[in-house]
Motif scaffolding. Structure first.
Motif, PDB file in Angstrom:
ATOM      1  N   TYR A  78      46.585  61.470   9.997  1.00 33.09           N
ATOM      2  CA  TYR A  78      47.051  60.098  10.149  1.00 33.09           C
ATOM      3  C   TYR A  78      46.099  59.350  11.083  1.00 33.09           C
ATOM      4  O   TYR A  78      45.443  59.955  11.932  1.00 33.09           O
ATOM      5  N   ARG A  79      46.075  58.032  10.927  1.00 31.17           N
ATOM      6  CA  ARG A  79      45.301  57.217  11.860  1.00 31.17           C
ATOM      7  C   ARG A  79      45.910  57.331  13.250  1.00 31.17           C
ATOM      8  O   ARG A  79      47.138  57.527  13.391  1.00 31.17           O
ATOM      9  N   PRO A  80      45.122  57.208  14.310  1.00 30.02           N
ATOM     10  CA  PRO A  80      45.696  57.194  15.654  1.00 30.02           C
ATOM     11  C   PRO A  80      46.667  56.025  15.799  1.00 30.02           C
ATOM     12  O   PRO A  80      46.447  54.940  15.264  1.00 30.02           O
ATOM     13  N   ARG A  81      47.739  56.230  16.508  1.00 30.77           N
ATOM     14  CA  ARG A  81      48.667  55.153  16.835  1.00 30.77           C
ATOM     15  C   ARG A  81      48.170  54.466  18.101  1.00 30.77           C
ATOM     16  O   ARG A  81      47.980  55.116  19.123  1.00 30.77           O
ATOM     17  N   LEU A  82      47.988  53.142  18.020  1.00 32.23           N
ATOM     18  CA  LEU A  82      47.362  52.388  19.094  1.00 32.23           C
ATOM     19  C   LEU A  82      48.302  51.338  19.665  1.00 32.23           C
ATOM     20  O   LEU A  82      49.229  50.884  18.998  1.00 32.23           O
ATOM     21  N   LEU A  83      48.019  50.944  20.897  1.00 35.61           N
ATOM     22  CA  LEU A  83      48.712  49.811  21.507  1.00 35.61           C
ATOM     23  C   LEU A  83      47.730  49.023  22.341  1.00 35.61           C
ATOM     24  O   LEU A  83      46.708  49.536  22.793  1.00 35.61           O
ATOM     25  N   ASP A  84      48.042  47.741  22.518  1.00 39.74           N
ATOM     26  CA  ASP A  84      47.333  46.864  23.451  1.00 39.74           C
ATOM     27  C   ASP A  84      48.298  46.503  24.575  1.00 39.74           C
ATOM     28  O   ASP A  84      49.509  46.393  24.354  1.00 39.74           O
ATOM     29  N   LEU A  85      47.754  46.306  25.755  1.00 39.25           N
ATOM     30  CA  LEU A  85      48.589  46.014  26.918  1.00 39.25           C
ATOM     31  C   LEU A  85      47.926  44.949  27.771  1.00 39.25           C
ATOM     32  O   LEU A  85      46.727  45.031  28.052  1.00 39.25           O
ATOM     33  N   THR A  86      48.710  43.952  28.170  1.00 42.58           N
ATOM     34  CA  THR A  86      48.258  42.945  29.120  1.00 42.58           C
ATOM     35  C   THR A  86      49.212  42.942  30.311  1.00 42.58           C
ATOM     36  O   THR A  86      50.431  42.838  30.133  1.00 42.58           O
TER      37      THR A  86
ATOM     38  N   LEU B 289      54.007  36.523  29.719  1.00 43.71           N
ATOM     39  CA  LEU B 289      53.124  36.748  30.864  1.00 43.71           C
ATOM     40  C   LEU B 289      53.398  35.749  31.980  1.00 43.71           C
ATOM     41  O   LEU B 289      53.409  36.107  33.170  1.00 43.71           O
ATOM     42  N   GLU B 290      53.651  34.494  31.615  1.00 45.89           N
ATOM     43  CA  GLU B 290      53.965  33.483  32.624  1.00 45.89           C
ATOM     44  C   GLU B 290      55.259  33.794  33.361  1.00 45.89           C
ATOM     45  O   GLU B 290      55.434  33.403  34.514  1.00 45.89           O
ATOM     46  N   ALA B 291      56.153  34.524  32.688  1.00 44.19           N
ATOM     47  CA  ALA B 291      57.412  34.922  33.326  1.00 44.19           C
ATOM     48  C   ALA B 291      57.248  36.161  34.199  1.00 44.19           C
ATOM     49  O   ALA B 291      58.238  36.662  34.748  1.00 44.19           O
ATOM     50  N   GLY B 292      56.025  36.658  34.317  1.00 43.35           N
ATOM     51  CA  GLY B 292      55.777  37.820  35.159  1.00 43.35           C
ATOM     52  C   GLY B 292      56.015  39.142  34.474  1.00 43.35           C
ATOM     53  O   GLY B 292      56.201  40.173  35.144  1.00 43.35           O
ATOM     54  N   LEU B 293      55.978  39.144  33.150  1.00 44.16           N
ATOM     55  CA  LEU B 293      56.246  40.351  32.379  1.00 44.16           C
ATOM     56  C   LEU B 293      54.959  40.837  31.712  1.00 44.16           C
ATOM     57  O   LEU B 293      54.241  40.056  31.087  1.00 44.16           O
ATOM     58  N   ALA B 294      54.664  42.111  31.848  1.00 45.13           N
ATOM     59  CA  ALA B 294      53.575  42.700  31.088  1.00 45.13           C
ATOM     60  C   ALA B 294      53.986  42.796  29.625  1.00 45.13           C
ATOM     61  O   ALA B 294      55.177  42.878  29.302  1.00 45.13           O
ATOM     62  N   VAL B 295      53.001  42.783  28.724  1.00 49.91           N
ATOM     63  CA  VAL B 295      53.268  42.817  27.293  1.00 49.91           C
ATOM     64  C   VAL B 295      52.447  43.922  26.646  1.00 49.91           C
ATOM     65  O   VAL B 295      51.210  43.938  26.773  1.00 49.91           O
ATOM     66  N   ALA B 296      53.132  44.840  25.963  1.00 54.64           N
ATOM     67  CA  ALA B 296      52.468  45.844  25.132  1.00 54.64           C
ATOM     68  C   ALA B 296      52.800  45.550  23.681  1.00 54.64           C
ATOM     69  O   ALA B 296      53.966  45.286  23.348  1.00 54.64           O
ATOM     70  N   THR B 297      51.806  45.571  22.818  1.00 50.66           N
ATOM     71  CA  THR B 297      52.025  45.404  21.387  1.00 50.66           C
ATOM     72  C   THR B 297      51.587  46.691  20.707  1.00 50.66           C
ATOM     73  O   THR B 297      50.492  47.195  20.987  1.00 50.66           O
ATOM     74  N   ILE B 298      52.420  47.213  19.814  1.00 56.84           N
ATOM     75  CA  ILE B 298      52.183  48.563  19.307  1.00 56.84           C
ATOM     76  C   ILE B 298      52.074  48.589  17.785  1.00 56.84           C
ATOM     77  O   ILE B 298      52.701  47.796  17.084  1.00 56.84           O
ATOM     78  N   ASP B 299      51.269  49.524  17.291  1.00 54.57           N
ATOM     79  CA  ASP B 299      51.274  49.879  15.880  1.00 54.57           C
ATOM     80  C   ASP B 299      52.214  51.063  15.665  1.00 54.57           C
ATOM     81  O   ASP B 299      52.505  51.814  16.609  1.00 54.57           O
TER      82      ASP B 299
END
Length: 286
Positions: free
Chosen positions: A31-39, A80-90
């Motif tokens: 399978y393809r690697p499962r990835l995420l982005d994080l800010t 982000l403006e509310a002070g929350l980190a955001v991760a988006t996932i596959d």
């Protein structure tokens, strides 16, 4: 079990956030690697996290895109403006692997982020999940289903609890929703057949409404009254079932809105309500 280590974050950008792209949170041969982005926004200490889960009928979509009606800069910028980190996932699509692979991937992403919360600048005690359509369903299921359905993807073990849930027009009952056939584009498989391969037991396991307990986290359900893909009745029934168990739940009804909020002239109030809900429950600020 693979030893996952987060890489060094990318160069800081103008808004002083730290941005990590393409973190591998789970691997499986074939399978393809499962990835995420994080800010992670600039802060004096660890910050709460919101995990965003994309939709696409469990058949398509990826972490980089929001629905066409919801600008990514509006949604993620507001968080982000509310002070929350955001991760988006596959996560694995249903033609790659049937359920519960999708749920296992969401759980694995949450466990990965909690395992490396210290290195990533996250507050491991304050995680929220948010998703739309198929992603709303997966967000709700991640918040409600117990360890028996969690799987061992990624780091393989650990806490995958969350402290708040925003579910935009997700399926709550996988059995009753199939009474509303979908017209798919030519060449597309039926999403429920693809997800379950005709196994009603799996469909029952995949139904968030079947996993509600009194200790569930607070929920915000947002659904349009004329949704032609996931009937509004799904969120009405889910709201009722959550309330019966004493769960803190709000059903936000969007009049005359179709799926992905089509027909809504201004989506900013919807985004603002959702962000305010998450900020209230994850930061403690009104």
């Amino acid at each position: 079990m693979t030893d996952f280590t987060p890489p060094t974050f990318l160069s800081p950008v103008a808004d002083a956030s730290r941005r990590y792209q393409g973190l591998t949170y789970a691997l499986r041969p074939g399978y393809r690697p499962r990835l995420l982005d994080l800010t992670v926004p600039e802060a004096d200490g660890p910050v709460p996290l919101v995990v965003w889960i994309h939709g696409g009928a469990w058949l398509e979509g990826d972490r980089r895109y929001t629905p066409p009606t919801i600008p990514a800069e509006l949604l993620f910028g507001s968080l982000l403006e509310a002070g929350l980190a955001v991760a988006t996932i596959d996560y694995r699509h249903s033609q790659e692997a049937r359920f519960p692979a999708q749920h296992h991937d969401v759980v694995a992403a949450i466990r990965y982020l909690r395992t490396f919360a210290g290195e990533l600048g996250l507050d491991a005690a304050r995680f929220g999940v948010m998703g739309e359509s198929a992603g709303g369903h997966l967000a709700a299921l991640a918040a409600l289903a117990g360890p028996e359905l969690a799987g061992v993807e990624g780091v393989g073990e650990g806490d995958h609890s969350v402290q708040a849930v925003v579910d935009w027009y997700g399926v709550a009952d996988m059995i009753t929703v199939q009474e509303h056939p979908l017209e798919m584009p030519p060449g597309w498989p039926d999403p429920y057949e693809s997800l379950f391969r005709g196994d009603d037991e799996l469909a029952g396991q995949a139904s968030p409404i079947n996993h509600i307990t009194a200790d569930a986290p607070p929920f915000l359900l947002v659904h349009g009254t004329v949704d032609q893909v996931v009937p509004y009745s799904q969120s009405v029934a889910f709201d009722k079932a959550l309330r019966e168990q004493g769960v803190d739940v709000t059903l936000s009804t969007i009049e005359d809105a179709n799926h992905i909020f089509l027909g809504v002239a201004d989506v900013q109030p919807i985004v603002a309500e959702s962000v305010a809900f998450l900020a209230r429950h994850l930061t403690g600020r009104p």
